[in-house]
Write a protein that holds these residues in place. Structure first.
Motif, short mmCIF file in Angstrom:
data_model
loop_
_atom_site.label_atom_id
_atom_site.label_comp_id
_atom_site.label_asym_id
_atom_site.label_seq_id
_atom_site.Cartn_x
_atom_site.Cartn_y
_atom_site.Cartn_z
N PRO A 19 29.31 -11.56 -85.66
CA PRO A 19 28.10 -11.88 -84.88
C PRO A 19 27.78 -13.38 -84.86
O PRO A 19 27.29 -13.90 -83.85
N GLU A 20 28.08 -14.09 -85.95
CA GLU A 20 27.88 -15.54 -85.96
C GLU A 20 28.77 -16.21 -84.91
O GLU A 20 28.32 -17.08 -84.15
N LEU A 21 30.03 -15.80 -84.86
CA LEU A 21 30.96 -16.36 -83.87
C LEU A 21 30.49 -16.07 -82.45
O LEU A 21 30.49 -16.96 -81.60
N ARG A 22 30.07 -14.84 -82.21
CA ARG A 22 29.62 -14.47 -80.86
C ARG A 22 28.38 -15.25 -80.45
O ARG A 22 28.25 -15.68 -79.30
N ALA A 23 27.47 -15.46 -81.38
CA ALA A 23 26.26 -16.23 -81.08
C ALA A 23 26.61 -17.68 -80.74
O ALA A 23 26.03 -18.27 -79.83
N LEU A 24 27.56 -18.24 -81.46
CA LEU A 24 27.98 -19.61 -81.17
C LEU A 24 28.68 -19.71 -79.82
O LEU A 24 28.54 -20.69 -79.10
N ALA A 25 29.44 -18.69 -79.47
CA ALA A 25 30.16 -18.71 -78.19
C ALA A 25 29.19 -18.73 -77.02
O ALA A 25 29.45 -19.37 -76.00
N ASP A 26 28.06 -18.04 -77.16
CA ASP A 26 27.08 -17.97 -76.08
C ASP A 26 26.54 -19.34 -75.68
O ASP A 26 26.27 -19.60 -74.53
N GLY A 27 26.38 -20.23 -76.65
CA GLY A 27 25.82 -21.54 -76.35
C GLY A 27 26.85 -22.66 -76.41
O GLY A 27 26.49 -23.81 -76.57
N SER A 28 28.13 -22.32 -76.29
CA SER A 28 29.19 -23.31 -76.47
C SER A 28 29.72 -23.86 -75.16
O SER A 28 29.68 -23.19 -74.13
N ALA A 29 30.27 -25.06 -75.26
CA ALA A 29 31.06 -25.61 -74.16
C ALA A 29 32.35 -24.79 -74.06
O ALA A 29 32.69 -24.04 -74.98
N ALA A 30 33.06 -24.95 -72.98
CA ALA A 30 34.26 -24.14 -72.73
C ALA A 30 35.30 -24.25 -73.85
O ALA A 30 35.89 -23.25 -74.25
N GLU A 31 35.50 -25.45 -74.38
CA GLU A 31 36.50 -25.63 -75.44
C GLU A 31 36.13 -24.84 -76.70
O GLU A 31 36.98 -24.18 -77.29
N GLU A 32 34.88 -24.93 -77.13
CA GLU A 32 34.46 -24.19 -78.32
C GLU A 32 34.47 -22.69 -78.07
O GLU A 32 34.83 -21.92 -78.96
N ALA A 33 34.07 -22.27 -76.90
CA ALA A 33 34.09 -20.84 -76.57
C ALA A 33 35.52 -20.30 -76.62
O ALA A 33 35.75 -19.19 -77.10
N GLU A 34 36.46 -21.10 -76.18
CA GLU A 34 37.87 -20.70 -76.24
C GLU A 34 38.32 -20.54 -77.69
O GLU A 34 39.00 -19.58 -78.03
N ALA A 35 37.90 -21.47 -78.55
CA ALA A 35 38.24 -21.38 -79.97
C ALA A 35 37.64 -20.11 -80.58
O ALA A 35 38.31 -19.41 -81.35
N VAL A 36 36.39 -19.81 -80.23
CA VAL A 36 35.75 -18.59 -80.73
C VAL A 36 36.54 -17.35 -80.34
O VAL A 36 36.80 -16.48 -81.17
N HIS A 37 36.97 -17.29 -79.08
CA HIS A 37 37.71 -16.11 -78.62
C HIS A 37 39.04 -15.97 -79.35
O HIS A 37 39.47 -14.86 -79.68
N GLU A 38 39.69 -17.09 -79.64
CA GLU A 38 40.94 -17.04 -80.40
C GLU A 38 40.69 -16.55 -81.84
O GLU A 38 41.47 -15.77 -82.38
N ILE A 39 39.61 -17.02 -82.44
CA ILE A 39 39.28 -16.59 -83.80
C ILE A 39 38.90 -15.11 -83.81
O ILE A 39 39.30 -14.36 -84.71
N LEU A 40 38.15 -14.67 -82.81
CA LEU A 40 37.79 -13.25 -82.73
C LEU A 40 39.02 -12.37 -82.62
O LEU A 40 39.05 -11.26 -83.17
N ALA A 41 40.06 -12.83 -81.93
CA ALA A 41 41.31 -12.07 -81.86
C ALA A 41 41.92 -11.93 -83.26
O ALA A 41 42.47 -10.87 -83.60
#
Length: 99
Positions: free
Chosen positions: A59-81
């Motif tokens: 949930p911490e990762l998902r919350a950060l992805a919501d307010g992230s720039a595209a680069e950080e959101a991409e990193a979050v999605h890779e970590i979630l995988a």
């Protein structure tokens, strides 16, 4: 170098790695928001999360992805995988590997 994220077995074998360049910035933003797990990742050493801790970390990762720039959101999605891989098999750990 920077911070990478790995899936490791209990023997230390690395099964998967994410070396996205935005991981360190993502962890820094988590620290500034006082997130209890991701905000405490050590940029200079290993920080290890087990399957039980993923219930808070995801949930911490998902919350950060919501307010992230595209680069950080991409990193979050890779970590979630990687978290999905840890959840599927016993004796797996998500390791933030600082340099």
């Amino acid at each position: 170098m920077g911070v990478s994220v790995q899936v490791r077995t209990f023997t230390g074998a690395v099964e998967a790695t994410c070396a996205h360049p935005s991981i360190a910035a993502l962890c820094g933003r988590a620290a500034s928001q006082n997130l209890p797990l991701l905000g405490c990742v050590d940029p200079y050493d290993d920080t290890v999360f087990n399957r039980s801790q993923l219930k808070v970390l995801i949930p911490e990762l998902r919350a950060l992805a919501d307010g992230s720039a595209a680069e950080e959101a991409e990193a979050v999605h890779e970590i979630l995988a990687l978290t999905a891989q840890v959840e599927r098999k016993a004796h797996r750990y998500l390791v933030f590997d600082g340099d």
